[in-house]
Design an enzyme around this catalytic site. Structure first.
Site, PDB file in Angstrom:
ATOM      1  N   ASP A   9      -9.302  -5.169  -5.540  1.00  0.00           N
ATOM      2  CA  ASP A   9      -8.898  -4.133  -4.586  1.00  0.00           C
ATOM      3  C   ASP A   9      -9.685  -2.859  -4.876  1.00  0.00           C
ATOM      4  O   ASP A   9      -9.498  -2.222  -5.917  1.00  0.00           O
ATOM      5  CB  ASP A   9      -7.395  -3.870  -4.716  1.00  0.00           C
ATOM      6  N   SER A  48       0.824  -1.198   0.000  1.00  0.00           N
ATOM      7  CA  SER A  48       0.000   0.000   0.000  1.00  0.00           C
ATOM      8  C   SER A  48       0.865   1.257   0.000  1.00  0.00           C
ATOM      9  O   SER A  48       1.638   1.456  -0.937  1.00  0.00           O
ATOM     10  CB  SER A  48      -0.975  -0.059   1.176  1.00  0.00           C
ATOM     11  N   HIS A  68      -7.633  -5.738  -0.845  1.00  0.00           N
ATOM     12  CA  HIS A  68      -6.386  -5.091  -0.423  1.00  0.00           C
ATOM     13  C   HIS A  68      -5.667  -5.990   0.591  1.00  0.00           C
ATOM     14  O   HIS A  68      -5.686  -5.736   1.792  1.00  0.00           O
ATOM     15  CB  HIS A  68      -6.750  -3.735   0.194  1.00  0.00           C
TER      16      HIS A  68
END
Length: 651
Positions: free
Chosen positions: A304, A198, A335
């Site tokens: 995601d 991320s 995610h």
């Protein structure tokens, strides 16, 4: 879509042998055969744990002094005692104190001297015994670092780039945050790999885009490639906040007190109009892909809805155009880190990747298939290159069907119009569940049942010609696989995984840093349809992706929506659908008005990359004539959640 070619960086055998000598004793056997894998021959318990503060050369907090970022280091003691230099695995993150890392939200812990005791994740436990140093960098403005978080801008990127420079003797570091005693990285050979999920992976992308020497590889997991595309898509706002909210979320208490000016710049530079500004240009790594020297091993979930797959398609394509060595894993999850959806294979593959890229071992990973793709939960396939050779875009055209509101999708130009009214309280799951039924909030178009499997691979686009009834209007376009299946439940809180109570261990442990993590398993659900790809736009951006303008009600406009990259097989017997609608609840914000939009079907189309191109689509759809499907409700995942998201997980 242009053909992708894999580019491999070959290292001479002498390079591999030299790297091996840096981390393992030279034995008679080693003289005759270069090693193919680093081994856990060093003590983790006796590893050197230290902290330095690297001078970034910036003064983001305006206190008249250059910002220093905290760098926590865990490295094996034995190579240093023998004068041997070692490579570095680095994770630069804003989350080490505020939010934690990984599925168990681990934070850094320290001893009385301020040296790291517990480093989050398994990287140090596993790789330090194998001859790597593992480095955790606190981004400027977070944890023990000076400066301010600027959400992907110069300060964020320089936080990590300066550390790469220090590891290569090009920057200064100090043994304390405010002292003058300098620290040298004489133990490092300068070869650095960056990894992270991320925001952390986003920093890896951004540092690679500077072209810094010494960064050999990056492993971005669920990472952003352009921050504009995290907050907007073609003018349509994806969240009800901007980067200032995110900066405020992760800034340390000290940064909160001194970073008001940076916060104001984030507000002023990111207007909610969705217009492109210099702030977004600074945070667009795709445009700088030509500078990337590092290889890239990219991992992302195709479902995601936080860091969306658009980030994958545009970054991957830019890297391909610039000849970057690359590898990719695409899962069915949201995610989620690969450690939590394919653990054993991930650790083994990452080990081999770092051995190849940082230690120079000729272990063959560069000659294996480029892509691993999760086709069904826990069932993976590979592709020699990605997208596969023979993938070409076919132009699909919607047309009116026998029943108003339920149209057809084929290769021939459509006729007539379809009208829908924006319904901000409905999402893509509502549209897809009623694909067989006329509803006022969408226009749906479907093929007949396929006579053979049809594979989509890469990024699509949908060109829409629409007449709005109001001065503002948003558009959504969705590709759907209509048919029964069992998929990972990406809309569930775990985004496709369930966390168990049993633990497995990956590397060595100490009292303060365990290598044992909770196991996970796939969280699945049975569905009647699967969303394959999505895209959104503000119709006011019809003339430019960079700037929007008010619409004239009753005037016709044409805009092309970028749809996210994917790799999906629509099975025989299923149908492929295109849905065009307005606000996608939970994924984009609604416009100021609630427009009705009339589509000109003769000027509306979708370009979809199929393996085999238009011919493959024609073969799959040509065996049977289109028949009007029976009305009814199809089960799917729950609707997207509307809570605040950060580029780590849903909050």
């Amino acid at each position: 879509m242009p053909k992708r070619t894999r580019f491999t960086t070959w290292r001479p055998l002498a390079t591999a042998a030299t790297a091996a000598l840096l981390v393992t004793p030279l034995t008679p056997a080693a003289v005759h055969a270069a090693p193919r894998a680093s081994q856990p021959v060093h003590s983790y318990e006796n590893a050197i744990r230290e902290a330095v503060w690297v001078d970034t050369g910036l003064d983001g907090d305006g206190d008249g002094k250059a910002d220093r970022v905290a760098v926590d280091i865990v490295r094996p003691r034995e190579p240093a005692l023998r004068g041997r230099k070692i490579p570095v695995i680095m994770d630069a993150s804003p989350y080490y104190s505020c939010c934690g890392r990984g599925n168990e939200s681990q934070r850094k812990t320290y001893d009385a001297d301020g040296d790291v005791v517990g480093m989050p994740l398994f990287y140090d436990n596993y790789f330090v015994p194998r001859g790597y140093a593992v480095v955790g960098v606190d981004l400027a403005g977070t944890n023990r670092s000076d400066g301010c978080v600027d959400v992907g801008g110069r300060s964020d990127i320089q936080s990590a780039k300066a550390v790469v420079d220090w590891l290569n003797g090009r920057a200064e570091a100090y043994t304390t945050r405010t002292g003058t005693t300098r620290a040298k990285a004489g133990w490092s050979n300068g070869r650095t790999g960056m990894i992270g999920k991320s925001w952390d992976g986003t920093i890896a992308n951004g540092v690679a885009a500077t072209g810094v020497k010494g960064l050999e590889t990056i492993v971005p997991i669920s990472a952003i490639s352009s921050w504009y595309d995290y907050y907007f898509q073609q003018g349509a706002p994806l969240y009800d906040s901007g980067p200032e909210w995110l900066s405020d979320y992760v800034n340390s208490p000290d940064a909160h007190a001194r970073c008001g000016a940076v916060q104001r710049k984030l507000v002023d530079g990111a207007p909610r109009t969705g217009d492109w500004t210099s702030l977004w240009a600074e945070r667009d790594y795709v445009q700088a892909a030509r500078k990337v020297r590092a290889s890239v091993f990219l991992v992302h979930g195709m479902q995601d809805l936080n860091v969306r797959m658009k980030h994958v398609g545009q970054w991957w394509d830019a890297l391909a155009r610039n000849g970057v060595e690359r590898k990719i894993w695409l899962s069915q999850t949201g995610h989620v880190d690969p450690f939590d959806f394919r653990r054993a294979a991930w650790v083994e593959t990452l080990h081999r990747w770092f051995d190849h890229e940082l230690m120079g071992y000729d272990n063959g990973i560069d000659r294996e298939p480029m892509a691993d793709i999760e086709r069904h939960p826990d069932q993976w396939t590979t592709s020699a290159v990605w997208p596969p050779n023979g993938t070409r875009a076919a132009t699909l055209r919607p047309d009116r069907g026998r029943q108003a509101g339920v149209g057809t999708l084929g290769l021939h130009r459509g006729h007539g119009t379809e009208t829908f009214t924006d319904a901000p309280d409905l999402s893509e799951t509502d549209w897809a569940a009623r694909i067989n039924t006329p509803t006022p909030e969408k226009a749906g178009f479907v093929t007949g049942p396929l006579s053979r499997n049809l594979r989509l691979s890469g990024s699509s686009e949908v060109t829409v010609t629409a007449t709005p009834s109001t001065p503002t209007a948003h558009l959504s376009a969705v590709l759907v696989d209509v048919g029964p299946g069992t998929i990972r439940d990406y809309a569930d809180g775990g985004e496709g995984i369930t966390t168990l109570t049993d633990r497995t261990c990956w590397g060595a442990s100490t009292t303060g840093d365990s290598s044992c993590f909770k196991e996970t398993k796939a969280k699945t659900t049975d569905v009647g349809y699967t969303i394959v790809s999505r895209g959104w736009a503000d119709l006011g951006n019809h003339a430019s992706d960079l700037k929007g303008a008010p619409l004239t009600p009753g005037k016709r406009y044409t805009i092309t929506l970028d749809l996210a990259a994917t790799d999906h097989v629509v099975p025989r017997g299923h149908r492929l659908a295109l849905i065009v609608a307005g606000t996608d609840k939970g994924l984009i914000d609604p416009p100021a008005d609630r427009p009705a939009l009339t589509l000109d079907l003769s000027r509306t189309s979708a370009r979809v990359p199929f393996v085999g191109g238009a011919a493959a689509f024609a073969r799959a759809t040509g065996a049977a004539a289109f028949t009007t499907p029976g009305a009814g409700f199809l089960d799917g995942v729950r609707e997207p959640r509307t809570t605040h998201r950060i580029p780590e997980g849903t909050q």
